[in-house]
Design a protein around this motif. Structure first.
Motif, mmCIF file in Angstrom:
data_model
loop_
_atom_site.group_PDB
_atom_site.id
_atom_site.type_symbol
_atom_site.label_atom_id
_atom_site.label_comp_id
_atom_site.label_asym_id
_atom_site.label_seq_id
_atom_site.Cartn_x
_atom_site.Cartn_y
_atom_site.Cartn_z
ATOM 1 N N LEU A 108 2.857 25.424 11.661
ATOM 2 C CA LEU A 108 3.237 26.084 10.631
ATOM 3 C C LEU A 108 4.027 25.552 9.644
ATOM 4 N N SER A 109 3.004 25.749 8.255
ATOM 5 C CA SER A 109 3.350 24.849 7.696
ATOM 6 C C SER A 109 3.072 25.138 6.087
ATOM 7 N N VAL A 110 4.228 24.656 5.209
ATOM 8 C CA VAL A 110 4.372 24.964 3.177
ATOM 9 C C VAL A 110 3.574 24.033 2.852
ATOM 10 N N PHE A 111 2.693 24.224 1.827
ATOM 11 C CA PHE A 111 1.906 23.646 0.777
ATOM 12 C C PHE A 111 3.145 22.612 0.037
ATOM 13 N N HIS A 112 4.096 21.783 0.005
ATOM 14 C CA HIS A 112 4.740 21.397 -0.532
ATOM 15 C C HIS A 112 4.465 20.845 -1.398
ATOM 16 N N SER A 113 3.496 20.233 -2.042
ATOM 17 C CA SER A 113 2.649 19.189 -2.237
ATOM 18 C C SER A 113 3.707 18.280 -2.809
ATOM 19 N N ALA A 114 4.520 18.995 -3.917
ATOM 20 C CA ALA A 114 5.325 17.363 -4.566
ATOM 21 C C ALA A 114 6.153 16.188 -3.754
ATOM 22 N N ARG A 115 5.789 16.781 -2.607
ATOM 23 C CA ARG A 115 6.360 14.965 -2.021
ATOM 24 C C ARG A 115 5.407 14.120 -2.308
ATOM 25 N N TRP A 116 4.224 14.127 -2.598
ATOM 26 C CA TRP A 116 3.009 13.037 -2.708
ATOM 27 C C TRP A 116 2.505 13.227 -3.600
ATOM 28 N N HIS A 117 3.661 13.452 -5.195
ATOM 29 C CA HIS A 117 3.729 12.998 -6.774
ATOM 30 C C HIS A 117 3.714 11.780 -6.629
ATOM 31 N N SER A 118 3.344 11.314 -7.748
ATOM 32 C CA SER A 118 3.854 9.729 -8.108
ATOM 33 C C SER A 118 5.143 9.753 -8.188
ATOM 34 N N GLN A 175 12.191 18.731 -3.120
ATOM 35 C CA GLN A 175 12.355 17.142 -3.430
ATOM 36 C C GLN A 175 13.904 16.864 -3.322
ATOM 37 N N SER A 176 14.801 17.348 -3.743
ATOM 38 C CA SER A 176 16.272 17.026 -3.659
ATOM 39 C C SER A 176 16.706 17.173 -1.827
ATOM 40 N N LEU A 177 16.465 18.857 -1.982
ATOM 41 C CA LEU A 177 16.761 18.659 0.196
ATOM 42 C C LEU A 177 15.817 17.145 0.954
ATOM 43 N N GLN A 178 14.767 16.233 0.450
ATOM 44 C CA GLN A 178 14.421 15.533 0.597
ATOM 45 C C GLN A 178 15.002 14.298 1.048
ATOM 46 N N LEU A 179 15.556 14.234 -0.649
ATOM 47 C CA LEU A 179 16.509 13.004 -0.961
ATOM 48 C C LEU A 179 17.986 11.995 -0.186
ATOM 49 N N PHE A 180 18.723 13.903 -0.104
ATOM 50 C CA PHE A 180 19.938 13.864 -0.209
ATOM 51 C C PHE A 180 20.704 14.932 0.764
ATOM 52 N N ALA A 295 -2.463 13.214 1.642
ATOM 53 C CA ALA A 295 -1.930 12.352 2.941
ATOM 54 C C ALA A 295 -1.501 13.748 3.742
ATOM 55 N N TYR A 296 -1.046 15.229 2.780
ATOM 56 C CA TYR A 296 -0.226 16.609 3.247
ATOM 57 C C TYR A 296 -1.451 16.963 4.540
ATOM 58 N N TYR A 297 -2.965 17.179 4.173
ATOM 59 C CA TYR A 297 -3.742 17.633 4.957
ATOM 60 C C TYR A 297 -4.487 16.472 6.003
ATOM 61 N N GLU A 298 -4.538 15.559 5.669
ATOM 62 C CA GLU A 298 -4.011 14.656 7.155
ATOM 63 C C GLU A 298 -3.079 14.928 7.717
ATOM 64 N N ASN A 299 -2.423 15.345 7.787
ATOM 65 C CA ASN A 299 -1.211 15.015 8.247
ATOM 66 C C ASN A 299 -1.430 16.789 9.537
ATOM 67 N N ILE A 300 -1.765 17.202 8.452
ATOM 68 C CA ILE A 300 -2.128 18.765 8.967
ATOM 69 C C ILE A 300 -3.358 18.788 10.007
ATOM 70 N N ARG A 301 -3.982 17.819 10.040
ATOM 71 C CA ARG A 301 -5.287 17.492 10.558
ATOM 72 C C ARG A 301 -5.290 17.103 12.040
ATOM 73 N N ASP A 302 -4.168 15.571 11.881
ATOM 74 C CA ASP A 302 -3.973 14.887 12.868
ATOM 75 C C ASP A 302 -2.597 15.340 13.331
ATOM 76 N N VAL A 303 -1.807 16.309 13.264
ATOM 77 C CA VAL A 303 -0.747 17.310 14.040
ATOM 78 C C VAL A 303 -1.571 18.503 14.914
ATOM 79 N N VAL A 312 5.467 17.982 7.135
ATOM 80 C CA VAL A 312 6.300 19.927 6.072
ATOM 81 C C VAL A 312 6.985 20.628 6.692
ATOM 82 N N LYS A 313 7.940 21.252 8.050
ATOM 83 C CA LYS A 313 8.702 21.456 8.492
ATOM 84 C C LYS A 313 8.956 22.741 8.355
#
Length: 340
Positions: A108-118, A175-180, A295-303, A312-313
């Protein structure tokens, strides 16, 4: 929009995934599918997807109100699930789905795609460099300008999970939770500014950490561009204009498969780093990292294939919902909410 713009183009751009069946009840949706994804089966009944034995992964890209019910149904049917953000409308719903996914032994994952924003990837690199010294203030904005209401737009109605705080704010909080990590407390001020709007269309949420203030802002009435990120530390500052180019490219019909330099920002919006360092590099332009939605869906595939750990847990997405809910409470009660 989420299915057409984000999920379908990304899924079909990732080797090892196949877009098998899509729920589309409106003729215009069906026409798009026939034109762009001719090998994909069109379904007008949700159960046909959830109960299809050929399907491993179900993607929930619907209105927020049915994220919980459809995700629960798909997990009970033995499917892996990706659900659009925000994960759910309540913490209790998020907890129930997390427990169910573990019980079913499904991903189960949530599409927090902004982790892959430039821009976000660039901010991470700047922070990791240590050139800012100790960070004291971070400001992130996610603004738009639309001074009218879209007809039949559920996001602008007075419904649970509607409005830009749950929509855009979910990205900024993640994003904030990932950073801090989790903050000590939160204070939020939510407003409805446009005439006739039913949902929040302007927000500011302040996350308080020891010796660090994170300010998250979003509005539907910002005509002049503002800095996307502004970082201030004991040894300097980093200010970043512009937005990640991937969403615009997807809306234009481009995909990672057919676009050279996918996710690369134009140099005109690269950020400026200004530090106390001596010499010509004290104030300089920092080239942006490339955005990378695939990269998000590549990770889903690999998991799913058992070769990677989930990035993205659901527990992380649950923490986002908690802060969104506490932000609403803070705004209603006009007080700082202590997370401890």
């Amino acid at each position: 929009m989420a299915g057409q713009v984000f999920h379908a183009p990304l899924i079909t751009s990732v080797q090892g995934l196949r877009l098998h069946k899509v729920y589309a009840r409106r003729p215009e949706q069906q026409a798009i599918l026939q034109e762009k994804y001719s090998d994909t089966i069109i379904s007008t009944v949700v159960d046909d997807i959830i109960n299809d034995p050929e399907i491993d992964l179900v993607v929930i890209a619907t209105a927020n109100a049915v994220h919980f019910s459809l995700t629960r149904q798909a997990l009970l049917a033995g499917k892996h699930v990706v659900v659009e953000k925000p994960f759910t409308n309540t913490v209790a719903e998020a907890d129930e789905l997390i427990a169910l996914a573990k019980e079913q032994n499904r991903i189960l994952s949530v599409f927090h795609s902004a982790r892959w924003h430039s821009d976000y990837l660039t901010v991470k690199e700047v922070l990791n460099s240590g050139e800012l010294g100790r960070l004291v203030t971070l400001e992130i904005r996610y603004d738009r300008f639309r001074n009218y209401l879209r007809p039949n737009a559920w996001r602008e109605d007075d419904l649970p999970g509607s409005g830009i705080f749950f929509d855009l704010g979910a990205h900024l909080i993640d994003q904030s939770l990932q950073l801090f990590g989790k903050p000590q407390s939160i204070f939020a001020y939510l407003r409805k500014m446009r005439e006739g709007v039913g949902a929040v269309d302007d927000f500011e949420a302040i996350l308080l950490y020891p010796n660090l203030k994170v300010s998250l802002k979003g509005s539907m009435l910002i005509k002049e561009p503002t800095p996307r990120y502004a970082l201030y530390g004991t040894e300097g500052a980093f200010v970043k204009q512009g937005v990640d180019p991937q969403e615009v490219a997807l809306k234009e019909g481009k995909t990672p498969r057919n676009t050279e330099n996918w996710g690369q920002e134009p140099e005109t919006i690269w950020g400026i780093l200004n530090t106390t360092n001596e010499g010509p590099n004290a104030r300089r332009i920092v080239p942006s990292e490339k955005g990378n939605y695939p990269a998000y869906y590549e990770n889903i595939r690999d998991v799913i294939n058992g070769t990677a750990e989930l990035i993205v847990k659901p527990e992380q997405a649950r923490d986002v919902i908690q802060l969104l809910v506490l932000g609403e409470q803070s705004s209603q009660e006009k007080r700082i909410i202590d997370l401890s």
